[in-house]
Design an enzyme around this catalytic site. Structure first.
Site, PDB file in Angstrom:
ATOM      1  N   HIS A 127      39.488  40.724  34.431  1.00 57.52           N
ATOM      2  CA  HIS A 127      38.251  40.024  34.786  1.00 57.52           C
ATOM      3  C   HIS A 127      37.861  39.012  33.709  1.00 57.52           C
ATOM      4  CE1 HIS A 127      37.620  42.110  38.422  1.00 57.52           C
ATOM      5  NE2 HIS A 127      36.295  42.028  38.457  1.00 57.52           N
TER       6      HIS A 127
ATOM      7  N   GLU B 105      41.622  35.756  49.858  1.00 57.98           N
ATOM      8  CA  GLU B 105      41.552  34.554  49.008  1.00 57.98           C
ATOM      9  C   GLU B 105      42.598  33.500  49.380  1.00 57.98           C
ATOM     10  OE1 GLU B 105      41.361  37.629  47.859  1.00 57.98           O
ATOM     11  OE2 GLU B 105      39.586  37.766  46.589  1.00 57.98           O
TER      12      GLU B 105
END
Lengths: 349, 314
Positions: A135, A66
């Site tokens: 999440h 990322e």
């Protein structure tokens, strides 16, 4: 009917797809990438088959990396391309912070205007069915804090489309925040390409008694709360800021000058967050306003539904507090509202 | 760019870098320079050798130790000095300082003060060159310290995966501030790790301008023939402290290494290959250019207060 004015009912996910498709068609420099961008699911359908339509150099999968992939987007943007970097959860942006904060946001300033970074970073906030501590985080305030970044969090399919197109065409880095629970929301959206103005909010419901400002999915719950409030005679005004940086302070100030009461319902933790910013602005610029706020409970998000339901504000808790602020009966217990999008969500993510 | 090594030009650029940085040392205590400086003295041969092998359209990504890269690219010396002085005629109108030089007219990208951070940008730029079917290459200068960061390897991996036109120039001076490479990673050459990522890598020892030039020409040739991204591990040494203008406090052993390096200073080697007249001429030119740059910086104004909030957003 004039083709230019044609509207169709589509959902939030379809609106994002349509914006991406139309921009990729308009401008060869636009490309979309990220883990799974070209997989069969195509980020909840938002990038589905774009690699087949535009070629694999314009919609492609990446290594997980990322941090590095953010830098690649910045470099490509400096070279004149318009990348859209896509993440399935906002939590993963923490792996990109150096590139976003140290590089993307500062490139224009440290080059005194010679360079710009027209990069869009799309991120989805997760919720429910066990998304849990890592999440479901909504970290918009991290990015709102940084000069040089723009941050938007559209709620409606209309603004999802117009907001994404505006983000792609913007010459600054834009964090475009989606919410997993909004993808199925349907509404009228112009068929043609259009932009909304980044930095302008929207009054979604007029009212005189109290101003409720939500963020992303809590805008939806604030609208539901405003329905509950009707039964106790409270007429709430609901504002969707859409853009979190820059913020449309004006639309909020104008509303609270009228209602004298402000309830900010953040889709996130309250400390040092969006609600702190809005209430501070109102405290400085508007007189005699009563302020309250709601947001995530002050803990990581638990996975079990029995605890998770206490973690988020909901239409009832919003309505109850708003009613109390309006001098209503503090014992009023609004009925629980069915949040279809949450009940129907059965994962996996 | 020529495939022949131009000794005169190499000597000129090398001397311009060396003398500029010596001037920085000389002036530093006057507080006219308003910026931390990371000097390149000892490492100049790399910048000069690499730059002489480049075309105008090639793209340079450097870092906070960037004076040598900037000057070797023949970027605007006047503006560099004005930037060091924090003046409005500087490369970033005084907002960047030594650690954020840029010169868009020379494709010299803004440098970053955070180790490794511009490396994925360099890869992204190379991605864009390939996307637009351009023939240029990206030069990405970094220290061996950058290889301690995860994002360095993420960048190599992506560059390799997409066969991007990029040459990583690893300036290996073995030190991250005072931390020796041996205390930071297992003792193997960076080239062998780069090769395992599918990068075509070569170690160049000797700190010789001409060798760095030839190696860069080889890299460019290979990229032209659709080869892999390239990495040159350029062995060198830094003679000053990591930052500022002080001398490093070294162990006896390391002191001897530096002494040896100074004895083999490539600036002298280049000078010895030129005639006295040529040397004299170049020395005069260099002095004149540095004097001009300092005057330019001194004569420039500080930016107006209203510039504080300019260029935050497009």
């Amino acid at each position: 009917m004039d083709k230019n004015l044609e509207k169709k009912v589509i959902n939030y996910g379809e609106a994002i797809y349509e914006a991406t498709y139309q921009e990729m068609q308009r401008d060869n420099n636009v490309f979309a990438y990220g883990l799974g961008a070209d997989d069969p699911k195509g980020h909840y359908g938002t990038t589905k088959d774009l690699h087949l339509k535009f070629g694999k150099n314009r919609c492609f999968d990446t290594p997980l990396s990322e941090d590095g992939m953010t830098g690649v987007g910045i470099g490509a943007a400096m070279a004149g391309l318009r990348p859209i970097f896509i993440h399935q959860r906002m939590d993963f942006l923490l792996l990109c912070m150096n590139q976003i904060v140290n590089m993307a946001s500062k490139m224009r300033y440290i080059s005194s205007g010679e360079h710009c970074v027209p990069l869009v970073i799309r991120v989805a906030i997760g919720r429910s069915w066990g998304q849990g501590a890592q999440h479901s985080q909504a970290l918009q305030s991290f990015f709102m804090h940084i000069p040089g970044l723009k941050v938007i969090a559209p709620t409606t399919p209309h603004d999802a489309k117009g907001g994404l197109i505006a983000s792609i065409r913007d010459n600054n880095p834009v964090i475009y925040i989606e919410h997993r629970m909004l993808y199925k929301n349907a509404g009228y959206v112009p068929t043609n390409s259009f932009e909304i103005e980044i930095g302008k909010g929207r009054v979604l419901k007029d009212g005189n008694d109290i101003t409720i400002v939500g963020v992303s999915h809590t805008v939806e719950d604030s609208l539901r709360a405003s329905e509950l409030l009707k039964s106790v005679g409270v007429n709430a005004e609901v504002i969707d800021p859409i853009s979190l940086s820059p913020i449309d302070y004006e639309i909020i100030r104008n509303s609270v000058m009228k209602t004298k009461k402000l309830l900010v319902v953040d889709n996130g933790w309250t400390r040092c967050g969006f609600s702190s910013e809005i209430i501070t602005d109102v405290a400085i610029n508007c007189e005699k306003i009563t302020c309250e706020r709601l947001g995530f409970a002050d803990c990581p998000c638990p996975t079990t539904p029995s605890l998770e339901k206490h973690f988020y504000p909901n239409p009832s808790s919003i309505a109850k507090l708003a009613n109390r602020m309006c001098g209503g009966n503090i014992d009023w217990s609004p009925p629980e509202v069915v949040q279809h999008e949450i009940l129907s969500f059965k994962g996996p993510f | 760019m020529k495939n022949q090594f131009d000794i005169k030009k190499a000597y000129y650029l090398f001397l311009l870098i060396r003398k500029s940085e010596e001037k920085i040392i000389e002036l530093y205590n006057s507080d006219k320079i308003k910026s931390p400086v990371h000097l390149s003295i000892g490492q100049e041969a790399i910048a000069v050798g690499v730059s002489l092998a480049l075309s105008k359209s090639d793209i340079i990504f450097s870092n906070y130790r960037g004076h040598a890269h900037f000057i070797a690219r023949e970027a605007n010396l006047d503006k560099m000095w004005a930037e060091l002085y924090g003046k409005s005629r500087g490369t970033a109108r005084g907002k960047g300082g030594s650690m954020h030089l840029n010169d868009i007219s020379k494709n010299f990208m803004p440098t970053s003060a955070i180790v490794t951070s511009a490396i994925p940008e360099a890869v992204g730029y190379a991605f864009a060159l390939k996307y637009k079917k351009k023939n240029s290459v990206v030069i990405c200068y970094h220290g061996e310290g950058a290889t301690d960061e995860g994002v360095f390897w993420e960048s190599l991996n992506f560059a390799s995966l997409h066969d991007l036109p990029i040459i990583f120039i690893c300036e290996n001076n073995r030190y991250a501030i005072y931390s020796h490479q041996n205390t930071r990673s297992i003792n193997d050459p960076i080239v062998s790790r780069a090769i395992s990522f599918g990068i075509d890598a070569e170690r160049i020892s000797g700190n010789s301008t001409e060798e760095f030039f030839k190696a860069t020409i080889r890299c460019k040739e290979k990229i032209k023939n659709n080869s892999k991204p390239q990495l040159l591990e350029c062995m060198t040494s830094r003679w000053q402290d990591h930052v500022g203008v002080t001398q490093p406090e070294l162990s006896k052993e390391e002191e001897n290494n530096i002494k040896k390096a100074i004895k083999h200073d490539d600036l002298k080697n280049l000078e010895n290959k030129l005639s006295k007249d040529e040397v004299l001429h170049i020395k005069k030119r260099v002095n004149k250019e540095i004097e001009h740059a300092i005057k330019f910086a001194e004569a420039s104004d500080f930016p107006r207060s209203s510039e504080l909030l300019e260029n935050v957003y497009y």
